[in-house]
Design an enzyme around this catalytic site. Structure first.
Site, short mmCIF file in Angstrom:
data_model
loop_
_atom_site.label_atom_id
_atom_site.label_comp_id
_atom_site.label_asym_id
_atom_site.label_seq_id
_atom_site.Cartn_x
_atom_site.Cartn_y
_atom_site.Cartn_z
N THR A 133 67.81 71.18 58.06
CA THR A 133 67.54 71.89 56.65
C THR A 133 66.15 72.11 56.21
OG1 THR A 133 67.76 71.48 54.41
CG2 THR A 133 67.47 69.32 55.71
N ASP A 134 66.06 73.14 55.62
CA ASP A 134 64.46 73.65 55.19
C ASP A 134 64.09 72.41 54.31
OD1 ASP A 134 66.16 73.77 52.84
OD2 ASP A 134 65.71 76.22 52.61
N GLU A 135 64.89 71.51 53.70
CA GLU A 135 64.24 70.39 52.77
C GLU A 135 63.34 69.36 53.46
OE1 GLU A 135 66.82 68.79 50.19
OE2 GLU A 135 68.32 70.50 49.94
N TYR A 159 67.38 62.25 50.98
CA TYR A 159 68.42 63.12 52.01
C TYR A 159 67.29 63.67 52.99
CZ TYR A 159 70.43 67.38 53.56
OH TYR A 159 70.76 68.52 54.47
N LYS A 163 66.67 63.22 57.10
CA LYS A 163 67.03 64.50 57.95
C LYS A 163 65.72 64.82 58.73
CE LYS A 163 70.14 67.35 58.36
NZ LYS A 163 71.33 67.00 59.17
P1 NAD Z 1 79.36 68.37 54.27
O1 NAD Z 1 78.66 67.38 53.53
O2 NAD Z 1 80.02 69.53 53.57
O3 NAD Z 1 80.08 67.98 55.73
C1 NAD Z 1 79.66 66.99 56.36
C2 NAD Z 1 80.93 66.51 57.43
O4 NAD Z 1 80.13 65.39 58.34
C3 NAD Z 1 81.78 66.08 56.78
O5 NAD Z 1 83.15 66.49 57.52
C4 NAD Z 1 81.98 64.37 57.09
O6 NAD Z 1 83.15 63.83 57.02
C5 NAD Z 1 81.17 64.52 58.22
N1 NAD Z 1 80.43 63.05 58.30
C6 NAD Z 1 79.77 62.50 57.37
N2 NAD Z 1 79.27 61.40 57.92
C7 NAD Z 1 79.69 60.96 59.23
C8 NAD Z 1 79.87 60.19 60.26
N3 NAD Z 1 79.09 59.11 60.01
N4 NAD Z 1 80.29 60.14 61.47
C9 NAD Z 1 81.10 61.51 61.66
N5 NAD Z 1 81.33 62.54 60.83
C10 NAD Z 1 80.63 62.21 59.23
O7 NAD Z 1 77.90 69.03 55.05
P2 NAD Z 1 77.43 70.65 55.30
O8 NAD Z 1 76.92 71.09 54.03
O9 NAD Z 1 78.51 71.18 55.97
O10 NAD Z 1 76.09 70.16 56.27
C11 NAD Z 1 76.67 70.36 57.37
C12 NAD Z 1 75.01 70.26 58.41
O11 NAD Z 1 74.29 71.02 58.01
C13 NAD Z 1 74.20 68.75 57.85
O12 NAD Z 1 73.52 68.18 58.79
C14 NAD Z 1 73.28 69.10 56.51
O13 NAD Z 1 72.17 68.50 56.63
C15 NAD Z 1 73.04 70.74 57.33
N6 NAD Z 1 72.62 71.69 56.40
C16 NAD Z 1 73.47 71.91 55.37
C17 NAD Z 1 73.22 72.83 54.52
C18 NAD Z 1 73.73 73.34 53.29
O14 NAD Z 1 73.41 74.19 52.47
N7 NAD Z 1 75.12 72.73 52.95
C19 NAD Z 1 71.90 73.77 54.78
C20 NAD Z 1 71.13 73.43 55.86
C21 NAD Z 1 71.51 72.52 56.86
O1 DAU Z 2 68.19 73.86 51.15
C1 DAU Z 2 69.07 73.49 52.13
C2 DAU Z 2 70.12 72.29 51.43
O2 DAU Z 2 70.67 72.86 50.37
C3 DAU Z 2 70.86 71.46 52.36
O3 DAU Z 2 70.29 70.98 53.20
C4 DAU Z 2 71.67 70.54 51.46
O4 DAU Z 2 72.80 69.67 52.34
C5 DAU Z 2 72.36 71.18 50.34
O5 DAU Z 2 73.14 70.36 49.45
C6 DAU Z 2 71.35 71.99 49.45
O6 DAU Z 2 70.68 71.14 48.92
P1 DAU Z 2 70.40 71.45 47.18
O7 DAU Z 2 70.02 70.41 46.55
O8 DAU Z 2 69.45 72.43 47.27
O9 DAU Z 2 71.94 72.13 46.80
P2 DAU Z 2 72.72 71.76 45.44
O10 DAU Z 2 73.77 72.74 45.56
O11 DAU Z 2 72.97 70.52 45.22
O12 DAU Z 2 71.70 72.42 44.64
C7 DAU Z 2 71.09 73.66 44.53
C8 DAU Z 2 70.18 73.86 43.29
O13 DAU Z 2 70.88 73.74 42.03
C9 DAU Z 2 69.10 72.85 43.19
O14 DAU Z 2 67.89 73.28 42.64
C10 DAU Z 2 69.81 71.90 42.00
C11 DAU Z 2 70.65 72.66 41.10
N1 DAU Z 2 71.71 72.28 40.52
C12 DAU Z 2 72.48 71.57 41.39
C13 DAU Z 2 73.81 71.13 40.62
C14 DAU Z 2 74.69 70.54 41.75
C15 DAU Z 2 71.83 72.34 39.13
O15 DAU Z 2 70.90 73.02 38.59
N2 DAU Z 2 72.88 71.79 38.75
C16 DAU Z 2 74.05 71.26 39.30
O16 DAU Z 2 74.73 70.80 38.76
#
Ligand code: NAD
Ligand code: DAU
Length: 364
Positions: A133-135, A159, A163
């Site tokens: 992730t970019d975080e 988190y 990562k």
């Molecule tokens: P998600 O939370 O929707 O899904 C995570 C999946 O991993 C689930 O199916 C869960 O059951 C599985 N999992 C969790 N713990 C596990 C374990 N111990 N063993 C096996 N499986 C397990 O996550 P996502 O949003 O699809 O993100 C997927 C990946 O991409 C993550 O590594 C996240 O850090 C990265 N990522 C997410 C975003 C985003 O915006 N969602 C952006 C950049 C990177």
């Molecule tokens: O940048 C990549 C990341 O994006 C991934 O690595 C994470 O897995 C993914 O969850 C996401 O992280 P964020 O914290 O940015 O996502 P979230 O949807 O939780 O929040 C997006 C933005 O909105 C953040 O600035 C917090 C804000 N927010 C979030 C929630 C849930 C609100 O204002 N209200 C809310 O209820």
């Protein structure tokens, strides 16, 4: 090609598995623990495909990993399994360390042991692609240039720190043991099948129910939005053609403040649900207590993946959001069911309102 995907029942993982099975002749083993965030129904279309198999288990289970590698003998690993929600990591960091750090370590160990047994040319072709992730790069000020592959690590949330630790482990396994790795760091994904604890599906759930839409602080934080299928396409491009040992940043040059984004969602809903009693949906927006340590801005410079691999996002944010809102409207029952799974109060996710938050603003 035999691909081992971890976390393939999650939001991004399921998009990747669907894409692999639709567009290649590869077989896929999906190792997923099926946590609250998993949705196997996102993979219903793969049920009858003999190339697909789900193994329910923990990526931190060394014994299971050893058996899986020995039996399946993957040509590549695409590692997505993670605890992924920042708010949960603030309220309970331990699972983030177990899965994101220890899980990645165990997977690296299993992959290395397997890779060492491979004859050429399989050994040279093997890839371990870690999805990150970019975080990990921390927060940008409004005037800063976007993150690049050379940006310094500066994670702020549990988190992000977990990562970042995983990224460092993956790089160490490349430099120390020669395991052929790839790392990608992507911006905020959106699209179908996202668990409604994340901003977009949460805001839609609330708006459709006529409930307050919680925006943290004053909604001034900036996120850079990427359609999940575009991310899946980028991951396959990196896995197939990325240079070993390299990092690729993935983003679609689509920065918006949270308030702008939520207002856009409300406007799309107003248009797509003209008879809604809650119109205009923007009237439901409420400023609530801010996330502790809330990162101000994330933004990605995708120059490397564009230039080296020719990857481009397939749609604008506005087109992607419209398609996404339409998808959630067509899957409203699913959204309601998933939201019921998310018991924020029981998990202690409700924090007291910050000074300046609007009355009644603790609603989450
Ligand atoms: P998600 O939370 O929707 O899904 C995570 C999946 O991993 C689930 O199916 C869960 O059951 C599985 N999992 C969790 N713990 C596990 C374990 N111990 N063993 C096996 N499986 C397990 O996550 P996502 O949003 O699809 O993100 C997927 C990946 O991409 C993550 O590594 C996240 O850090 C990265 N990522 C997410 C975003 C985003 O915006 N969602 C952006 C950049 C990177
Ligand atoms: O940048 C990549 C990341 O994006 C991934 O690595 C994470 O897995 C993914 O969850 C996401 O992280 P964020 O914290 O940015 O996502 P979230 O949807 O939780 O929040 C997006 C933005 O909105 C953040 O600035 C917090 C804000 N927010 C979030 C929630 C849930 C609100 O204002 N209200 C809310 O209820």
């Amino acid at each position: 090609m035999r691909l081992l995907v971890t976390g393939g029942c999650g939001f991004i993982g399921s998009a990747v598995v669907r894409r692999v099975l639709r567009t290649t002749d590869w077989s896929v083993v999906n190792l997923d623990k099926l946590t609250y965030a998993a949705e196997p129904r996102a993979l219903e279309e793969t049920a009858a495909d003999p190339r697909y198999r789900l193994v329910v288990g923990d990526v931190a289970d060394a014994e299971l990993l050893a058996r899986l590698f020995a039996e399946y003998r993957p040509d590549a690993v695409l590692h997505l399994a993670a605890e992924s929600h920042v708010d949960r990591s603030i309220d309970g960091p331990e699972a983030f360390l177990s899965t994101n750090v220890v899980g990645t370590f165990r997977l690296l160990e299993a992959a290395l042991a397997h890779w060492r047994t491979l004859p050429e040319p399989e050994r040279s072709r093997f890839r371990f692609h870690h999805v990150s992730t970019d975080e990990v790069f921390g927060a940008l000020a409004d005037e800063d240039p976007p993150f690049r592959e050379t940006s310094a690590y500066d994670p702020r949330s549990p988190y992000a720190a977990s990562k970042a630790a995983a990224d460092h482990l993956v790089r160490a396994w490349w430099h120390t043991y020669g395991l052929p790795v790839l790392i990608s760091n992507a911006s905020n994904n959106y699209g179908p099948w996202q668990f409604p604890e994340k901003l977009i599906p949460l805001a839609l759930t609330k708006a459709l129910a006529g409930e307050p839409i919680p925006v943290y602080g004053r909604g001034e934080q900036v996120r850079d939005w990427l359609f999940v299928d575009d991310h899946a396409a980028a991951l396959l491009a990196i896995l197939g053609r990325g240079r070993v040992g390299r990092t690729y940043l993935v983003g679609a040059r689509a920065e918006r403040t949270n308030l702008e984004l939520v207002r856009t969602l409300c406007a799309i809903l107003d248009e797509l649900v003209p008879n809604s009693p809650h119109r205009p949906h923007a009237q439901l927006i409420r400023f609530v207590a801010d996330r502790p340590g809330h990162d101000r801005r994330y933004a990605i410079d995708p120059g490397r993946i564009e230039a080296e691999l020719g990857w481009r996002p397939s749609r604008s944010l506005e087109e992607g959001l419209r398609a996404t809102v339409a998808w959630y409207l067509a899957h409203h029952d699913w959204l309601v069911e998933m939201r019921a799974r998310y018991d924020g109060r029981r998990l202690g996710l409700v924090r007291p309102a910050a000074a300046g938050a609007e009355p009644g603003g603790t609603e989450r």
